[in-house]
Design a protein around this motif. Sequence first.
Motif, PDB file in Angstrom:
ATOM      1  N   LEU A  94     -84.576  21.136  47.694  1.00  0.00           N
ATOM      2  CA  LEU A  94     -84.724  19.634  47.342  1.00  0.00           C
ATOM      3  C   LEU A  94     -85.328  19.445  45.731  1.00  0.00           C
ATOM      4  O   LEU A  94     -85.102  18.404  45.121  1.00  0.00           O
ATOM      5  CB  LEU A  94     -85.901  18.988  48.055  1.00  0.00           C
ATOM      6  N   HIS A  95     -86.114  20.570  45.316  1.00  0.00           N
ATOM      7  CA  HIS A  95     -86.789  20.474  43.909  1.00  0.00           C
ATOM      8  C   HIS A  95     -85.542  20.354  42.822  1.00  0.00           C
ATOM      9  O   HIS A  95     -85.750  19.584  41.987  1.00  0.00           O
ATOM     10  CB  HIS A  95     -87.671  21.767  43.868  1.00  0.00           C
ATOM     11  N   TYR A  96     -84.640  21.248  42.644  1.00  0.00           N
ATOM     12  CA  TYR A  96     -83.565  21.513  41.834  1.00  0.00           C
ATOM     13  C   TYR A  96     -82.980  20.291  41.743  1.00  0.00           C
ATOM     14  O   TYR A  96     -83.152  19.604  40.730  1.00  0.00           O
ATOM     15  CB  TYR A  96     -82.897  22.516  42.094  1.00  0.00           C
ATOM     16  N   PRO A  97     -82.347  19.361  42.833  1.00  0.00           N
ATOM     17  CA  PRO A  97     -81.811  18.108  42.286  1.00  0.00           C
ATOM     18  C   PRO A  97     -82.713  16.992  41.964  1.00  0.00           C
ATOM     19  O   PRO A  97     -82.519  16.290  41.121  1.00  0.00           O
ATOM     20  CB  PRO A  97     -81.174  17.713  43.717  1.00  0.00           C
ATOM     21  N   LEU A  98     -83.744  17.077  42.693  1.00  0.00           N
ATOM     22  CA  LEU A  98     -84.827  16.014  42.277  1.00  0.00           C
ATOM     23  C   LEU A  98     -85.372  15.897  40.525  1.00  0.00           C
ATOM     24  O   LEU A  98     -85.327  15.134  40.099  1.00  0.00           O
ATOM     25  CB  LEU A  98     -85.972  16.001  42.953  1.00  0.00           C
ATOM     26  N   GLN A  99     -85.493  17.353  40.214  1.00  0.00           N
ATOM     27  CA  GLN A  99     -86.127  17.504  38.925  1.00  0.00           C
ATOM     28  C   GLN A  99     -85.089  17.261  37.969  1.00  0.00           C
ATOM     29  O   GLN A  99     -85.048  16.796  36.991  1.00  0.00           O
ATOM     30  CB  GLN A  99     -86.709  18.731  38.762  1.00  0.00           C
ATOM     31  N   LEU A 109     -82.427  15.148  38.499  1.00  0.00           N
ATOM     32  CA  LEU A 109     -82.423  13.776  38.325  1.00  0.00           C
ATOM     33  C   LEU A 109     -83.381  13.062  37.301  1.00  0.00           C
ATOM     34  O   LEU A 109     -82.968  12.336  36.639  1.00  0.00           O
ATOM     35  CB  LEU A 109     -82.577  12.992  39.601  1.00  0.00           C
ATOM     36  N   LEU A 110     -84.709  13.553  37.390  1.00  0.00           N
ATOM     37  CA  LEU A 110     -85.778  13.130  36.838  1.00  0.00           C
ATOM     38  C   LEU A 110     -85.375  13.465  35.192  1.00  0.00           C
ATOM     39  O   LEU A 110     -85.568  12.630  34.394  1.00  0.00           O
ATOM     40  CB  LEU A 110     -87.271  13.720  37.202  1.00  0.00           C
ATOM     41  N   SER A 122     -89.589  24.943  38.830  1.00  0.00           N
ATOM     42  CA  SER A 122     -89.957  23.925  37.703  1.00  0.00           C
ATOM     43  C   SER A 122     -89.451  24.385  36.112  1.00  0.00           C
ATOM     44  O   SER A 122     -88.810  23.874  35.440  1.00  0.00           O
ATOM     45  CB  SER A 122     -91.317  23.322  37.718  1.00  0.00           C
ATOM     46  N   SER A 174     -85.810  25.226  35.915  1.00  0.00           N
ATOM     47  CA  SER A 174     -84.880  23.963  35.672  1.00  0.00           C
ATOM     48  C   SER A 174     -84.945  23.434  34.287  1.00  0.00           C
ATOM     49  O   SER A 174     -83.860  22.670  33.938  1.00  0.00           O
ATOM     50  CB  SER A 174     -85.547  22.925  36.436  1.00  0.00           C
ATOM     51  N   CYS A 214     -80.544  27.312  42.095  1.00  0.00           N
ATOM     52  CA  CYS A 214     -80.821  26.972  43.354  1.00  0.00           C
ATOM     53  C   CYS A 214     -80.280  27.885  44.375  1.00  0.00           C
ATOM     54  O   CYS A 214     -80.899  28.379  45.339  1.00  0.00           O
ATOM     55  CB  CYS A 214     -80.454  25.421  43.668  1.00  0.00           C
TER      56      CYS A 214
END
Length: 149
Positions: A19-24, A26-27, A100, A103, A133
């Motif tokens: 979940l971390h890679y797509p959310l970061q 997108l952010l 983090s 990314s 990822c």
Amino acid sequence: MTDAEFHRAIRRIRVLHWLHYPLQGLLMAGAVLAAGRRVAVGGTLEPSLATWPLLLLLLALVPVASLLLFALFRRMRPSLRRPAEENLRIYTGRIFLRNSLLSLLSLPLLASYVVTHKPFDLVAGAGVLLALCWRLAPSPKTYQHWLLS
């Protein structure tokens, strides 16, 4: 900690990782695209040229912050004297911090998209995040390797 609890904890860490890679991503994409509308690109003489010193400052601060976070990342070491739950918490923090930092590798591609408006840059940035990822997914073997290092 039982074997079932260990595998449940590793599954939870793996879900957080995926979940971390797509959310970061997108952010970061949202931030870059939102900031890109206010930035003057090319030879235009707009009032938004005043944003370039701020962008240069940001460009200088990202590597400095990354180096400080990398130093923290290196200090997060396991100890066989700690309870297993605490080592798993440290491993989770280490995975989050590593994700983090890595990314940020797609950030130049996103910035390139703001300047060139070529969709290839967005696709390449997403490809970088997907490759990271997939390649760095945590597993019981990687956890045990980290624990014994």
